[in-house]
Scaffold this active site. Structure first.
Site, PDB file in Angstrom:
ATOM      1  N   GLY A  89      -0.189  -4.895  -4.818  1.00  0.00           N
ATOM      2  CA  GLY A  89       0.370  -3.656  -4.272  1.00  0.00           C
ATOM      3  C   GLY A  89       0.051  -3.517  -2.797  1.00  0.00           C
ATOM      4  O   GLY A  89      -1.034  -3.885  -2.363  1.00  0.00           O
ATOM      5  N   ARG A 112       4.366  -9.878  -6.592  1.00  0.00           N
ATOM      6  CA  ARG A 112       3.552 -10.316  -7.737  1.00  0.00           C
ATOM      7  C   ARG A 112       4.153 -11.661  -8.160  1.00  0.00           C
ATOM      8  O   ARG A 112       5.356 -11.852  -8.092  1.00  0.00           O
ATOM      9  CB  ARG A 112       3.628  -9.305  -8.873  1.00  0.00           C
ATOM     10  CG  ARG A 112       3.463  -7.866  -8.362  1.00  0.00           C
ATOM     11  CD  ARG A 112       2.366  -7.103  -9.023  1.00  0.00           C
ATOM     12  NE  ARG A 112       2.369  -5.712  -8.565  1.00  0.00           N
ATOM     13  CZ  ARG A 112       1.290  -5.016  -8.246  1.00  0.00           C
ATOM     14  NH1 ARG A 112       0.091  -5.564  -8.328  1.00  0.00           N
ATOM     15  NH2 ARG A 112       1.372  -3.770  -7.847  1.00  0.00           N
ATOM     16  N   ASP A 163      -7.926  -7.130  -6.967  1.00  0.00           N
ATOM     17  CA  ASP A 163      -8.705  -8.083  -7.769  1.00  0.00           C
ATOM     18  C   ASP A 163      -7.852  -9.221  -8.329  1.00  0.00           C
ATOM     19  O   ASP A 163      -8.317 -10.363  -8.411  1.00  0.00           O
ATOM     20  CB  ASP A 163      -9.494  -7.373  -8.884  1.00  0.00           C
ATOM     21  CG  ASP A 163      -8.599  -6.680  -9.884  1.00  0.00           C
ATOM     22  OD1 ASP A 163      -7.493  -6.262  -9.490  1.00  0.00           O
ATOM     23  OD2 ASP A 163      -9.000  -6.557 -11.054  1.00  0.00           O
ATOM     24  N   THR A 189      -6.207  -2.482  -1.263  1.00  0.00           N
ATOM     25  CA  THR A 189      -5.581  -1.753  -2.373  1.00  0.00           C
ATOM     26  C   THR A 189      -5.960  -0.284  -2.245  1.00  0.00           C
ATOM     27  O   THR A 189      -7.110   0.022  -1.886  1.00  0.00           O
ATOM     28  CB  THR A 189      -6.025  -2.294  -3.755  1.00  0.00           C
ATOM     29  OG1 THR A 189      -5.626  -1.357  -4.771  1.00  0.00           O
ATOM     30  CG2 THR A 189      -7.527  -2.505  -3.859  1.00  0.00           C
ATOM     31  N   ASP A 229      -6.392   1.654  -4.607  1.00  0.00           N
ATOM     32  CA  ASP A 229      -7.054   2.120  -5.839  1.00  0.00           C
ATOM     33  C   ASP A 229      -8.573   2.288  -5.739  1.00  0.00           C
ATOM     34  O   ASP A 229      -9.166   2.988  -6.543  1.00  0.00           O
ATOM     35  CB  ASP A 229      -6.750   1.151  -6.995  1.00  0.00           C
ATOM     36  CG  ASP A 229      -5.261   1.038  -7.278  1.00  0.00           C
ATOM     37  OD1 ASP A 229      -4.517   1.961  -6.885  1.00  0.00           O
ATOM     38  OD2 ASP A 229      -4.835   0.036  -7.875  1.00  0.00           O
ATOM     39  N   ASP A 269     -10.792   0.187  -6.609  1.00  0.00           N
ATOM     40  CA  ASP A 269     -11.238  -0.188  -7.959  1.00  0.00           C
ATOM     41  C   ASP A 269     -12.125  -1.434  -7.973  1.00  0.00           C
ATOM     42  O   ASP A 269     -12.299  -2.069  -9.009  1.00  0.00           O
ATOM     43  CB  ASP A 269     -10.015  -0.406  -8.871  1.00  0.00           C
ATOM     44  CG  ASP A 269      -9.047  -1.447  -8.322  1.00  0.00           C
ATOM     45  OD1 ASP A 269      -9.241  -1.922  -7.178  1.00  0.00           O
ATOM     46  OD2 ASP A 269      -8.091  -1.789  -9.036  1.00  0.00           O
ATOM     47  N   ARG A 284      -4.210   3.401 -10.840  1.00  0.00           N
ATOM     48  CA  ARG A 284      -4.191   2.565 -12.047  1.00  0.00           C
ATOM     49  C   ARG A 284      -5.310   2.984 -13.009  1.00  0.00           C
ATOM     50  O   ARG A 284      -5.371   4.131 -13.375  1.00  0.00           O
ATOM     51  CB  ARG A 284      -4.257   1.085 -11.670  1.00  0.00           C
ATOM     52  CG  ARG A 284      -3.043   0.677 -10.806  1.00  0.00           C
ATOM     53  CD  ARG A 284      -2.552  -0.672 -11.118  1.00  0.00           C
ATOM     54  NE  ARG A 284      -3.482  -1.683 -10.699  1.00  0.00           N
ATOM     55  CZ  ARG A 284      -3.251  -2.980 -10.787  1.00  0.00           C
ATOM     56  NH1 ARG A 284      -2.095  -3.409 -11.283  1.00  0.00           N
ATOM     57  NH2 ARG A 284      -4.141  -3.855 -10.401  1.00  0.00           N
ATOM     58  N   ARG A 324       3.153  24.002 -13.480  1.00  0.00           N
ATOM     59  CA  ARG A 324       4.159  23.123 -12.865  1.00  0.00           C
ATOM     60  C   ARG A 324       3.541  21.746 -12.650  1.00  0.00           C
ATOM     61  O   ARG A 324       2.349  21.632 -12.397  1.00  0.00           O
ATOM     62  CB  ARG A 324       4.611  23.674 -11.499  1.00  0.00           C
ATOM     63  CG  ARG A 324       5.431  24.939 -11.586  1.00  0.00           C
ATOM     64  CD  ARG A 324       6.806  24.673 -12.198  1.00  0.00           C
ATOM     65  NE  ARG A 324       7.649  25.849 -12.206  1.00  0.00           N
ATOM     66  CZ  ARG A 324       7.667  26.777 -13.159  1.00  0.00           C
ATOM     67  NH1 ARG A 324       6.858  26.659 -14.205  1.00  0.00           N
ATOM     68  NH2 ARG A 324       8.472  27.815 -13.075  1.00  0.00           N
ATOM     69  N   HIS A 366       4.982   7.175  -4.845  1.00  0.00           N
ATOM     70  CA  HIS A 366       4.800   6.049  -3.919  1.00  0.00           C
ATOM     71  C   HIS A 366       4.528   6.432  -2.474  1.00  0.00           C
ATOM     72  O   HIS A 366       4.152   5.556  -1.690  1.00  0.00           O
ATOM     73  CB  HIS A 366       6.006   5.104  -4.001  1.00  0.00           C
ATOM     74  CG  HIS A 366       5.889   4.149  -5.150  1.00  0.00           C
ATOM     75  ND1 HIS A 366       6.260   4.503  -6.428  1.00  0.00           N
ATOM     76  CD2 HIS A 366       5.400   2.906  -5.222  1.00  0.00           C
ATOM     77  CE1 HIS A 366       6.005   3.483  -7.235  1.00  0.00           C
ATOM     78  NE2 HIS A 366       5.486   2.498  -6.529  1.00  0.00           N
TER      79      HIS A 366
HETATM   80  P1  ATP Z   1      -3.389  -4.057  -6.682  1.00  0.00           P
HETATM   81  O1  ATP Z   1      -4.783  -3.661  -7.107  1.00  0.00           O
HETATM   82  O2  ATP Z   1      -2.952  -3.335  -5.468  1.00  0.00           O
HETATM   83  O3  ATP Z   1      -2.368  -4.006  -7.776  1.00  0.00           O
HETATM   84  P2  ATP Z   1      -3.804  -6.861  -7.127  1.00  0.00           P
HETATM   85  O4  ATP Z   1      -4.089  -7.973  -6.199  1.00  0.00           O
HETATM   86  O5  ATP Z   1      -4.864  -6.557  -8.158  1.00  0.00           O
HETATM   87  O6  ATP Z   1      -3.470  -5.600  -6.239  1.00  0.00           O
HETATM   88  P3  ATP Z   1      -2.099  -8.024  -9.140  1.00  0.00           P
HETATM   89  O7  ATP Z   1      -0.673  -7.774  -9.456  1.00  0.00           O
HETATM   90  O8  ATP Z   1      -3.106  -7.883 -10.210  1.00  0.00           O
HETATM   91  O9  ATP Z   1      -2.429  -7.112  -7.876  1.00  0.00           O
HETATM   92  O10 ATP Z   1      -2.244  -9.535  -8.569  1.00  0.00           O
HETATM   93  C1  ATP Z   1      -1.439  -9.972  -7.492  1.00  0.00           C
HETATM   94  C2  ATP Z   1      -1.086 -11.412  -7.689  1.00  0.00           C
HETATM   95  O11 ATP Z   1      -2.284 -12.219  -7.744  1.00  0.00           O
HETATM   96  C3  ATP Z   1      -0.374 -11.740  -8.998  1.00  0.00           C
HETATM   97  O12 ATP Z   1       0.992 -11.474  -8.938  1.00  0.00           O
HETATM   98  C4  ATP Z   1      -0.664 -13.225  -9.114  1.00  0.00           C
HETATM   99  O13 ATP Z   1       0.178 -13.973  -8.263  1.00  0.00           O
HETATM  100  C5  ATP Z   1      -2.088 -13.333  -8.603  1.00  0.00           C
HETATM  101  N1  ATP Z   1      -3.032 -13.281  -9.735  1.00  0.00           N
HETATM  102  C6  ATP Z   1      -3.367 -12.204 -10.480  1.00  0.00           C
HETATM  103  N2  ATP Z   1      -4.241 -12.527 -11.462  1.00  0.00           N
HETATM  104  C7  ATP Z   1      -4.475 -13.855 -11.345  1.00  0.00           C
HETATM  105  C8  ATP Z   1      -5.288 -14.796 -12.054  1.00  0.00           C
HETATM  106  N3  ATP Z   1      -6.048 -14.428 -13.084  1.00  0.00           N
HETATM  107  N4  ATP Z   1      -5.267 -16.089 -11.635  1.00  0.00           N
HETATM  108  C9  ATP Z   1      -4.501 -16.451 -10.588  1.00  0.00           C
HETATM  109  N5  ATP Z   1      -3.720 -15.629  -9.881  1.00  0.00           N
HETATM  110  C10 ATP Z   1      -3.695 -14.337 -10.237  1.00  0.00           C
END
Ligand code: ATP
Length: 320
Positions: free
Chosen positions: A11, A72, A103, A126, A128, A130, A172, A244, A250
């Site tokens: 994100g 993603r 993460d 991010t 979040d 988190d 999330r 309400r 977003h």
């Molecule tokens: P946000 O917290 O903002 O959603 P994020 O990095 O956690 O960000 P994710 O959609 O979980 O968002 O992961 C982003 C991308 O990282 C995924 O689309 C994928 O390409 C890669 N990814 C996620 N998990 C794994 C994993 N376990 N191993 C390898 N690549 C991963």
């Protein structure tokens, strides 16, 4: 290290552009070449990248979103996908990679290091908040400020009509946006995934506040619990006050980054490149007790996020 790659993934978050700028300029300062990879891991696997210069990152420090765009990419979660990514990096002569994301994105970076020996450094981008290893993630401060602006406006109209406003915020599975926006907006109640809510208790708190002269109430609900609409319906069934619901949505992810996020971006981006320059990979950068830190990426992603119960109690005491 002479050539590094840079991508944003997951994100988007306000401050990602400021971090891109810091990475590019620090790398150039140290005489390294930087390749900006489009659309996260999807773009990496497709080999979509261009060399970035000092002026490629002009006029972006104040912009939300990410100039590299983000995506993603499920293919990155497979060994074949990771191999394709590693092959592209090798073919381009890219020796290290900076990944700005959450993460999930860090797990992808960890896999590239673990399975293919590519040094990576993660920057927590991010809204979040988190990730346990860092006190703040990039974008969180701006997102909470966006929530505050919306809640201030809602309070005006809720006061006039003596209503209860149920406001849904992002995050999330993490309640931090609700917690911080709740405390700093003066919301009477927050509902977060980390704490089971009790509707009877919520109604009692509202009635108590009305009896003491309050004309409206704000309830901040984290998206990880339920939607504002559903919560408002549940509440309306047990209260005579008019309810309400609003989903801020977003707009929390966009907008010009706050000073705090720009400062984090500058420091995170600078630190990430210094680590690669010193031959260190498999790291993430963060901030703890006002100091910029780095740690092992595997350790960082395996830490379980802890909710700040003390802040929650503070809200309970001062928001009546
Ligand atoms: P946000 O917290 O903002 O959603 P994020 O990095 O956690 O960000 P994710 O959609 O979980 O968002 O992961 C982003 C991308 O990282 C995924 O689309 C994928 O390409 C890669 N990814 C996620 N998990 C794994 C994993 N376990 N191993 C390898 N690549 C991963």
């Amino acid at each position: 290290m002479k050539r590094i790659g840079l991508l944003t993934s997951g994100g988007d978050a306000p401050g990602m552009n400021a971090a891109i700028r810091a990475v590019v300029r620090t790398a150039i300062y140290f005489g390294m070449e930087v390749f900006g990879i489009e659309r996260g891991y999807a773009g990496l696997i497709d080999g979509k990248m261009t060399q970035m210069e000092m002026r490629s990152v002009s006029d972006i420090v104040q912009r939300g979103g990410t100039m590299l765009r983000t995506a993603r990419c499920s293919e990155m979660q497979t060994l074949e996908g990771q191999k394709k990514a590693a092959d592209v990096l090798a073919a381009q002569g890219i020796e290290g990679l900076v990944v700005i994301g959450g993460d999930g994105s860090f797990r992808g970076a960890k896999d590239l290091t673990e399975n293919f020996g590519i040094p990576t450094v993660g920057i927590p981008g991010t809204i979040d908040n988190d990730l346990q290893y860092t006190d703040y993630t990039l974008g969180f401060d701006t997102a909470v400020n966006t929530c505050l602006e919306a809640i201030n406006k809602l309070r005006d109209t809720m006061n006039s009509h003596e209503r209860i406003s149920v406001v849904e915020v992002m995050g999330r599975h993490c309640g931090d946006i609700a917690l911080y926006a709740g405390i700093t907006s003066g919301a009477e109640i927050i509902v977060v995934p980390e704490i089971k809510y009790d509707m009877d208790d919520i109604v009692k708190r509202i009635d108590r506040s009305r009896a003491s002269g309050k004309h409206s109430n704000i309830i901040v609900v984290a998206e990880g619990v339920m939607s504002a609409d559903d919560f408002a319906k549940e509440l309306q069934a047990v209260t005579t006050h008019s309810v309400r619901s609003t989903n801020i949505g977003h707009i929390q992810r966009g907008g010009s980054p706050s000073m705090a996020d720009r400062m984090l971006a500058a420091q995170f981006g600078n630190k990430a490149v210094r680590l690669l320059k010193d031959g260190k990979g498999n790291r993430v950068v963060g901030i703890r007790k006002n100091s910029i830190i780095d740690m092992d990426i595997f350790e960082a992603v395996s830490m379980k996020k802890q909710f700040n119960y003390e802040l929650y109690e503070t809200l309970q005491m001062i928001s009546m």
